[in-house]
Write a protein that holds these residues in place. Sequence first.
Motif, PDB file in Angstrom:
ATOM      1  N   LEU A 134       0.784  -1.419  -0.189  1.00  0.00           N
ATOM      2  CA  LEU A 134      -0.078  -0.031  -0.039  1.00  0.00           C
ATOM      3  C   LEU A 134       0.926   1.188   0.149  1.00  0.00           C
ATOM      4  O   LEU A 134       0.600   2.330  -0.806  1.00  0.00           O
ATOM      5  N   VAL A 135       1.901   1.051   0.641  1.00  0.00           N
ATOM      6  CA  VAL A 135       2.870   2.380   0.841  1.00  0.00           C
ATOM      7  C   VAL A 135       3.436   2.611  -0.596  1.00  0.00           C
ATOM      8  O   VAL A 135       3.586   3.572  -1.085  1.00  0.00           O
ATOM      9  N   SER A 137       2.063   1.756  -3.420  1.00  0.00           N
ATOM     10  CA  SER A 137       1.039   2.079  -4.396  1.00  0.00           C
ATOM     11  C   SER A 137       1.056   3.332  -4.425  1.00  0.00           C
ATOM     12  O   SER A 137       0.431   4.159  -5.452  1.00  0.00           O
ATOM     13  N   THR A 138       1.277   4.234  -3.207  1.00  0.00           N
ATOM     14  CA  THR A 138       1.036   5.734  -3.161  1.00  0.00           C
ATOM     15  C   THR A 138       2.340   6.057  -3.916  1.00  0.00           C
ATOM     16  O   THR A 138       2.129   7.258  -4.352  1.00  0.00           O
ATOM     17  N   GLU A 139       3.468   5.600  -3.562  1.00  0.00           N
ATOM     18  CA  GLU A 139       4.638   6.209  -4.369  1.00  0.00           C
ATOM     19  C   GLU A 139       4.391   6.029  -6.067  1.00  0.00           C
ATOM     20  O   GLU A 139       4.805   7.008  -6.693  1.00  0.00           O
ATOM     21  N   ARG A 141       1.717   6.557  -7.454  1.00  0.00           N
ATOM     22  CA  ARG A 141       0.717   7.595  -8.034  1.00  0.00           C
ATOM     23  C   ARG A 141       1.091   9.044  -7.553  1.00  0.00           C
ATOM     24  O   ARG A 141       0.542   9.803  -7.783  1.00  0.00           O
TER      25      ARG A 141
ATOM     26  N   ILE B 188      -6.435   1.617   1.164  1.00  0.00           N
ATOM     27  CA  ILE B 188      -5.852   2.391   2.488  1.00  0.00           C
ATOM     28  C   ILE B 188      -6.904   3.177   3.096  1.00  0.00           C
ATOM     29  O   ILE B 188      -6.807   2.853   4.412  1.00  0.00           O
ATOM     30  N   ASN B 328      -4.043  11.224  -3.776  1.00  0.00           N
ATOM     31  CA  ASN B 328      -2.948  10.434  -3.431  1.00  0.00           C
ATOM     32  C   ASN B 328      -2.248  11.180  -1.909  1.00  0.00           C
ATOM     33  O   ASN B 328      -1.831  10.317  -0.985  1.00  0.00           O
ATOM     34  N   ARG B 332      -1.285   9.325   1.439  1.00  0.00           N
ATOM     35  CA  ARG B 332       0.033   9.398   2.218  1.00  0.00           C
ATOM     36  C   ARG B 332      -0.395   9.748   3.553  1.00  0.00           C
ATOM     37  O   ARG B 332       0.155   9.182   4.574  1.00  0.00           O
ATOM     38  N   LEU B 335      -1.559   7.032   5.840  1.00  0.00           N
ATOM     39  CA  LEU B 335      -0.535   6.171   6.201  1.00  0.00           C
ATOM     40  C   LEU B 335       0.460   6.675   7.056  1.00  0.00           C
ATOM     41  O   LEU B 335       0.707   6.010   8.145  1.00  0.00           O
TER      42      LEU B 335
END
Lengths: 148, 342
Positions: A134-135, A137-139, A141, B188, B328, B332, B335
Amino acid sequence: MKPDVGKLLEIVSGKLLFEIAPTVQPSYRQSSVQITAMLLGMVREEWERSAARRVEENALLRGLFARAATRVSDTDLCRRLETAAAGADPDLRISALDASNGTLRALLIDLHAHVETQDAPWARALEDEIWRELVASTERRRFALSPF
Amino acid sequence: MQELADRIAAYAAHRLPGATDVAVSHVDRIHGGASRETYRFRLRWREGGREVERRLILRRDPPGSLIETDRAAEFAAYRAFHDTAVPVPEALWLESDSRWLDHPFFVMEELVGFEASPQAILAPPYAQHHERLAREKWSILGAIAAADPEKLGLCGALPVVDPADAWRRELDHWTHVIDEDELEPQPIIRAAIRRLRRAPPPPPRRLHVVHGDYRTGNFLYDAEGSIRGILDWEMAHLGDPLEDLAWSINRIWCWARDGRVGGLTAKENAIRIWEQASGLRADPEALHWWELFSSVKGLAIWISGGHEYQEGSNKDPVLAFSSIWLSNAQDRAALETMGRLS
């Protein structure tokens, strides 16, 4: 297509932002032109990585599901994991990759929710693997304009 | 714009029965809160032998918007806080009859000559006043938290909830928005929602007014570092005051990209100022819950705007831009709050 899409969007975005927007009135329309220019900048960024990030992510998710299927005892979920893990992306159009990605990410949600309820070391290890994905996946995008 | 000016003038004449020669000019659409169309205009009329001019703001419901909100609640919040320690423009007229301007709307005073941009605040002449702006920003938020909604007459205008259920009502609402509007799965934020439901926060001792969108960008400030007006009460409700504090310090409002909340000050300083002004304590665990909730709410808003744009019900590019730019970053932020971002 030539000129390159990325170059074309860069030029159009710059013209809108620095040449056209300052001449547009009233302020609401000027602001809309500026926002449209910034949108095109993000489209340019996404255009370049669009297929790569989907192909990469879909493959990583299928690998994760294959490993999870050997541990998950829930019969229905296990069957869905095995089916997804056996899939592939023969069609590389963005719409097709997007549809696969949506299906795989929906299954990831179900797997994540299931793993959270399991009290076993394999579940914690799998949960950690899901969080790492998941981490990542944000990178994949992330935009250069991101607030942080 | 002339047709709109004439229609606003006809409505103003209806609301000002003693007035003659009612005229509207300088109608200009502005970006001001994404849930309603916002216009500034000048209203002139003659009354009692003298000519009067006021600069006003029209907030009109659009066909689709970033967030579906209750205009009556927004209007009531402006009315309640006018002439208090919380600076707000004067709210004048609330109209639900669509025959006047095709959609319901309300009219309020325009506070003229001030800046609202979250980018402008980072540069001179405002940048040298960041500590003062921070002090005012979180002191005013503390004043909102300290206010008694009963005394302000807001307990009828805003739905009352049992304090113990304040968290659930908000989480249910924004989860429902995500359920309805998401254009793709959101692993997420779904994990965040499950986590929030597993460990609810302690309830507030009483109900408080919650602004609902208190952040840099939603207040007017001047070149001397004073805050002159708190705007965009479109998501005002009654609930837990930590909701507002958490939203105000959300990571995505760190406009200076240096970790300062709201682009102004350290997170700990903002919390300290708020505690002093409100007389309340920001329990760290409870605040942490509301910080994670803020990311759920934020993502719901960005998703909703993207959905409106994709459906074609509102083609304002700000909806697409906010949705793409901030979704996005909001993921983050979630997270990070969950301790997963190193």
